[in-house]
Motif scaffolding. Structure first.
Motif, short mmCIF file in Angstrom:
data_model
loop_
_atom_site.label_atom_id
_atom_site.label_comp_id
_atom_site.label_asym_id
_atom_site.label_seq_id
_atom_site.Cartn_x
_atom_site.Cartn_y
_atom_site.Cartn_z
N GLN A 186 0.82 -1.20 0.00
CA GLN A 186 0.00 0.00 0.00
C GLN A 186 0.87 1.26 0.00
O GLN A 186 0.56 2.25 -0.65
CB GLN A 186 -0.91 0.00 1.23
CG GLN A 186 -1.80 -1.24 1.34
CD GLN A 186 -2.82 -1.32 0.22
OE1 GLN A 186 -3.71 -0.49 0.14
NE2 GLN A 186 -2.67 -2.30 -0.66
N GLU A 245 -8.76 6.59 2.66
CA GLU A 245 -8.76 5.24 3.22
C GLU A 245 -8.08 5.20 4.58
O GLU A 245 -8.55 4.52 5.51
CB GLU A 245 -8.09 4.25 2.25
CG GLU A 245 -7.91 2.83 2.79
CD GLU A 245 -9.21 2.06 2.98
OE1 GLU A 245 -9.12 0.84 3.22
OE2 GLU A 245 -10.30 2.66 2.93
N ARG A 299 -10.49 6.59 7.12
CA ARG A 299 -11.51 5.61 7.48
C ARG A 299 -10.95 4.49 8.33
O ARG A 299 -11.50 4.12 9.37
CB ARG A 299 -12.14 5.01 6.20
CG ARG A 299 -13.21 3.95 6.46
CD ARG A 299 -13.46 3.05 5.26
NE ARG A 299 -12.34 2.14 4.99
CZ ARG A 299 -12.18 0.95 5.59
NH1 ARG A 299 -13.03 0.55 6.52
NH2 ARG A 299 -11.16 0.18 5.28
N TRP A 300 -9.85 3.93 7.90
CA TRP A 300 -9.31 2.71 8.52
C TRP A 300 -8.78 2.97 9.92
O TRP A 300 -8.90 2.13 10.80
CB TRP A 300 -8.20 2.15 7.61
CG TRP A 300 -7.84 0.73 7.87
CD1 TRP A 300 -8.61 -0.37 7.62
CD2 TRP A 300 -6.61 0.26 8.41
NE1 TRP A 300 -7.92 -1.52 7.97
CE2 TRP A 300 -6.68 -1.15 8.46
CE3 TRP A 300 -5.44 0.88 8.85
CZ2 TRP A 300 -5.65 -1.94 8.92
CZ3 TRP A 300 -4.41 0.09 9.32
CH2 TRP A 300 -4.51 -1.30 9.36
N THR A 359 -19.16 -0.85 4.11
CA THR A 359 -17.96 -0.98 3.28
C THR A 359 -17.62 -2.45 3.11
O THR A 359 -17.65 -3.22 4.08
CB THR A 359 -16.75 -0.26 3.94
OG1 THR A 359 -17.09 1.10 4.18
CG2 THR A 359 -15.52 -0.33 3.05
N ASP A 371 -6.96 -0.69 2.12
CA ASP A 371 -6.87 -0.68 0.65
C ASP A 371 -6.86 0.77 0.19
O ASP A 371 -7.91 1.41 0.10
CB ASP A 371 -8.06 -1.43 0.06
CG ASP A 371 -8.07 -1.41 -1.47
OD1 ASP A 371 -7.09 -0.90 -2.07
OD2 ASP A 371 -9.06 -1.89 -2.06
N ARG A 376 -9.22 2.19 -2.43
CA ARG A 376 -10.67 2.23 -2.17
C ARG A 376 -11.21 3.64 -2.38
O ARG A 376 -12.18 3.85 -3.10
CB ARG A 376 -10.94 1.74 -0.75
CG ARG A 376 -12.39 1.37 -0.49
CD ARG A 376 -12.63 1.15 1.01
NE ARG A 376 -11.72 0.20 1.58
CZ ARG A 376 -11.99 -1.08 1.85
NH1 ARG A 376 -13.17 -1.55 1.53
NH2 ARG A 376 -11.10 -1.86 2.42
N GLU A 434 -13.05 5.73 -0.82
CA GLU A 434 -14.43 6.12 -0.53
C GLU A 434 -14.44 7.32 0.41
O GLU A 434 -13.65 7.40 1.34
CB GLU A 434 -15.18 4.95 0.11
CG GLU A 434 -15.31 3.75 -0.83
CD GLU A 434 -15.86 2.52 -0.13
OE1 GLU A 434 -16.06 2.57 1.10
OE2 GLU A 434 -16.07 1.51 -0.81
N HIS A 461 -16.89 7.95 4.67
CA HIS A 461 -16.51 7.63 6.04
C HIS A 461 -16.91 8.75 6.98
O HIS A 461 -17.27 9.87 6.55
CB HIS A 461 -15.00 7.37 6.13
CG HIS A 461 -14.16 8.54 5.74
ND1 HIS A 461 -13.99 9.65 6.54
CD2 HIS A 461 -13.43 8.80 4.61
CE1 HIS A 461 -13.20 10.52 5.95
NE2 HIS A 461 -12.85 10.04 4.76
#
Length: 401
Positions: free
Chosen positions: A263, A280, A283-284, A327, A334, A337, A339, A342
């Protein structure tokens, strides 16, 4: 030990982490009960929302989930009269509801537009390069937190607000302890008073001779609309939030990338990958556990659970952002991703005002760090997680290259 020196020794379920991940107990709560109960570090029972859709809907519903009610009866907190409470809360957009929130936000929004961030971007590049130059001169190993992750956003917010950069060590130290829930509440109240006193001096300086940065602009353009207490409160929350959140994203995010080298390579080598990678990581990691505690203004029902009026509610952002209902494969990092649905910056009227600035800083800092030091690696055993802090992250991370 007296009540005024006590501090929590156990974390509530919504603050529990397992490295980068929310603790299994929090995931289990999301999948089974949906809405839970917990004892907050303040010693007060709260309701815990864990699912993405529930949290998103509640964040958007300031009429039923209020930011404005002060938390009463905190064990160890000195008693304050109503005037003192109002003065300490004045100017903080996180502690008011519309229409007062709308009024305060109106003064600040123009300073956080995409256009304003673009004007600031060259200076952010300079600050990042200066910190990387200093790391390179000193040579490895280096503490990434002390040498890069913390000073970059601190210096940026100094630039934006008009805070003297030589004051950085003082406000970083105060904020780090103020947000540490393992510090006794009376000590954190003292630090809060010190922070306001410091900012009071800066506001007084700007009122005498307004500068060109944000504090001066607020005095010059809105001095008749904002009280001195409001100016102090606005500047204080911007200073605290403006460096604590981004610094922990830079430190913890870098460690996450170092432990996911595939990554890391995508972010480092492809300029178009940086934006999605930042989303990402936000979010993560979900470094803000809950945001501000809300108070229900009426009885609400969520998933069959009834929460009475006048109850305290927290939103478990790490659980919501890892919700499989929102999700696909949410526990996997990732960076492609990308997105943006979030909740790392919240949602609704209290969506983080500084989100454009935080995104810009990360989009500049991550690739600059990874390209300057392509052999960057953590020194094993040095990553120290800060579990008791309101903002999750690292206190130390030794790196080499």
């Amino acid at each position: 030990m007296s009540e005024t020196t006590t501090a929590p020794t156990e974390l509530p379920v919504y603050m529990l982490r397992d490295g980068f991940d929310p603790a299994p107990e929090l995931g289990a709560l999301r999948e089974t009960e949906r809405v839970g109960r917990a004892r907050s570090p303040f010693g007060i029972d709260v309701w815990v929302l864990t699912r993405h859709d529930d949290v998103r809907a509640a964040l958007a519903d300031s009429a039923r989930f209020s930011n404005a009610a002060p938390v009463r009866g905190v064990p160890g907190m000195p008693k304050m009269d109503e005037a003192t409470i109002r003065r300490m809360r004045a100017g903080n957009p996180l502690l008011v509801d519309p229409p007062e929130h709308t009024r305060l936000r109106r003064f600040l929004t123009p300073e956080f537009t995409v256009r304003r961030m673009r004007r600031l971007e060259p200076r952010i590049h300079e600050i990042v390069d200066e910190r990387l130059d200093a790391m390179q001169r000193s040579g490895p190993p280096a503490d990434l937190i002390a040498e890069f992750a913390l000073p970059v956003p601190s210096l940026v917010i100094c630039e934006l607000l008009g805070v003297p950069p030589e004051d950085r060590a003082g406000f970083e130290h105060r904020t780090g302890r103020l947000l540490n829930m393992s510090i006794p509440v009376d000590e954190r109240m003292r630090l809060q008073a010190e922070s306001r006193a410091y900012m009071s001096g800066l506001v007084a300086r700007e009122q005498r001779e307004p500068g060109e940065a944000m504090l001066g602009m607020l005095v010059r353009e809105h001095g008749d609309d904002l009280s001195t207490d409001e100016l102090i409160g606005i500047a204080n929350i911007l200073l605290i939030a403006g460096h604590e959140t981004t610094s922990n994203m830079l430190g913890l995010g870098t460690l996450a990338l170092l432990r996911h080298p595939d990554q890391l390579a995508l972010l480092r080598d492809d300029p178009d990958a940086v934006g999605p990678a930042v989303e990402e990581l936000l979010r993560w990691l979900s470094i803000v556990h809950t945001g501000v505690v809300r108070t229900t203004t009426t009885e609400v029902e969520i998933g069959g659970t009834r929460i009475p009026a006048g109850e305290l509610v927290v939103f478990a952002l790490p659980a919501a952002n890892r919700d499989p209902g929102a999700t696909t494969d949410p526990d996997r990092l990732d960076v492609t991703r990308g997105e943006v649905g979030h909740l790392a910056f919240g949602h609704g009227v209290h969506h983080c005002l500084g989100a454009p600035l935080a995104r810009l800083e990360m989009r500049v800092a991550y690739p600059a760090l990874l390209r300057r030091f392509p052999g960057l690696a953590e020194v094993p055993g040095t990553a120290a997680f800060r579990s008791f802090h309101v903002v999750y992250g690292l206190t130390e991370l030794q790196v080499t290259w």
